[in-house]
Design a protein around this motif. Sequence first.
Motif: not given
Lengths: 591, 240
Positions: A447-462
């Motif tokens: 779960t922590l990993g998924r939170i980390h992934f989505w914030i990092t991935f989408l955030g990097a684009y933003l």
Amino acid sequence: MVDVPLDTFGGLPPPEVPDVDLYHPKSWVTKYVFSQDAKVIAIQYSATAMSIGLLALVLSWLMRLQLGFPSIFSFIDATAYYQFVTMHGMMMVVYVLTALFLGGFGNYLIPLMVGARDMVFPYANMLSYWLYLLAVVILLASFFVPGGPTGAGWTLYPPQAILSGTPGRDWGIMLMLISLIIFIIGFTMGGLNYVVTVLQARARGMTLMRMPLTVWGIFTASFMALLAFPALLVGAVMMLFDRLLGTSFFMPSLVEMGEHLSYGGGSPILFQHLFWFFGHPEVYIVALPAFGIVSDLISVHARKNIFGYRMMVWAILAIGALSFVVWAHHMYVSGMNPYFGFFFATSTLIIAVPTAIKIYNWVLTLWRGNIRLTLPMLFALAFIVTFINGGLTGLFLGNVVVDVPLSDTMFVVAHFHMVMGVAPVLAIFGAIYHWYPKVTGRMLDETLGRIHFWITFLGAYLIFFPMHYLGLMGVPRRYHEMGEMAFVPQSAQTLNAFITVMALIVGTAQMVFFFNVVWSYFKGKPAGHNPWEAASLEWQTPETPPPHGNWGRELPVVYRWAYDYSVPGAASDFVPQNQPVASRPASDEDR
Amino acid sequence: MLNRTRVQSGEPPKALVGWQGVAADLSSDQRAFKNVSWGKAMMWIFLLSDTFIFSCFLIAYMTVRMSTTVPWPNPSEVFALTIGGVHLPLILIAIMTFVLISSSGTMAMAVNFGYRRERVKTAALLMLTAILGAAFVGMQAFEWTKLIHEGVRPWSNPWGAHQFGSAFFMITGFHGTHVTFGVIFLLITARKVWRGEFDREARGFFTTRKGNYESVEIMGLYWHFVDLVWVFIFAFFYLW
Ligand code: HEM
Ligand SMILES: [Cu+2]
């Protein structure tokens, strides 16, 4: 894939490589501190590199705060901004990514993946880490010397890098150069190890064309680093002399504050050539290991063999070779003979061919695979998308006429962050989620990993996507504030503030990851030997985490390549590399 | 995996020719270079890396020699000596080159005797090589002193382009450092050979690896490389 089983003709080959004469540590200190075990060295390298990474991240926050909300933070003046830019860039590229991929993953994975007990020269390997640490300490020391660290930009172009207008001219630049020199010496010790281990110390049956692509990537990158770092070393030594002894290798005749300096007759362009002869291959030094790692993650988690393995290997080698003949695409604005511009633009665009081959092959590997959207897979997919994005803008910048107006704008910042910032970092995260169970015996929390992934991935684009737009509008790079730039509309500032907020969020989200790494070490779900059901050799060690010497009594024997997934007729959907070729179905005793 | 069926049907794999053969040999089982030990492979690759360092130094020197607007001093005059009233251009460099090249000869002989396990001869030849190397460094020190007395500094010199002194001290210094390290390691190897450590496979002090006569050959690779580099420095710096 022409894969000739070795034992079909005349049984197993005799061992060509004698079993190594392992060093057996006797005390806690020689076991865990001055350790000669590649796995411990790998963890030391990774931990140091990640700490520096955090520091570089904080520096990027400070820059973003200034850009997003100018004139609120009085302590970030132009001087400090330049210093942050420089240290952030140099740390990320050399001290974080290079060290993490080669020193960290290289040390951990090469011996395990090729079936060796350790690196071939454990003692030099140990020295490599301690020199790296020394280089890091010297680099950090430059924050505490009078005048602070250098603010010359990570490219350290002379003459400005050593003239009095540049921050850190007194001490910072010297410490930077010395630190780089030590880093290079240290890296050479490690790099020779990685290369020779792959070439000469593989397990029986492990032909080069059976190695996992991770090893190919790290191997090629290490070899490239051994040939590219010399140019930086020479550049650093000569600049140090220019600064300390007053030689004029890079220094033309100059007037500073109305005073004619004693320099004269040197060639600033020479430094640029030396720097980029290192600098461009460096991009691929961090990209090739990522390519390799991503190929493996995709294959394992899509339960399919990698598409076009041979092509992938040749593409890695071709990219490695070509990347030594493109360096001057970083120097279009420095001016050059048009024929050179033509040559370097062409060679740059040619690299796109093997790179595109790799991307197609990844996509074809995914095609109709039995995709498991595990964390490593998510990061691998994110890597592909991000790398394509960064790669496409690279095609823009490779052309002289397009590069000249875009050069030194935020477009360039967007490009290289996508291609060599975000993409390799995503690959690193994917790799950590993938191999953490091998290193610790426990899984990272999902779960922590998924939170980390989505914030990092989408955030990097933003964060980085809007920078393309800013760049096209003409917002310059390495500017502390925009000042009077009538051509930049007011809305750019709003966008800048948005980027800054995103950068803060993404940066903070990394704490989730670090928490996960620590927490899971104690409380994570036990992983077993092979949680991902992977075929490559590192998952077949008799113990997890692998002990000193990796393989217990018997060295493994390899019978197949690393990608036997979903083989028709096989008992399970993967066949480990060390399972003998047999007509009978795999049974438990084979495992 | 289509080919596996073919192979398992009993047809032996065909020997590949040309580049395919080269690639197949290099990528063959366990070792890319058969009969090349780890140490030797490491030394070769290190020397390749070092070649890049020296190439960069030499190319950098040539670049600044072209970029400077001031005339370049004439090396055959700068490095001339007057011995017994005779003015001899480049004489010292000629002697240094001769000494260094001879040391490559003694090194090669040492390697040869090493493989025949003739302990005493190997050690003596290694010592001789070290002495020749040290003589080279000594002559270089003499040359540096002479030039410094004549007013040559890294940042300036009496005869022309500043870059002359800069490149001279940097390149010969870097090469001289290589020779010096070589001499130190030659002495260490000679001592080991002399004490019979390679005959009884004594373990290394730092590495705890068993010693053997191959170290002499690896030492030799390095030494020949340093000599070879000197030839290029001689050609590009002194003769040009
Ligand atoms: C959250 C992550 C990151 C943020 C917010 C960030 C932000 C920035 C900013 C604001 C700049 C300065 C732009 C300018 O004024 O010219 C910069 C420069 C740079 N960054 Fe990053 N960065 C991040 C991650 C990375 C990573 C992972 C790398 C690794 C390659 C990297 C490499 C560089 C380089 C090489 C420069 C250029 C430095 C220079 O111009 O001398 N950054 N970054
Ligand atoms: Cu480039």
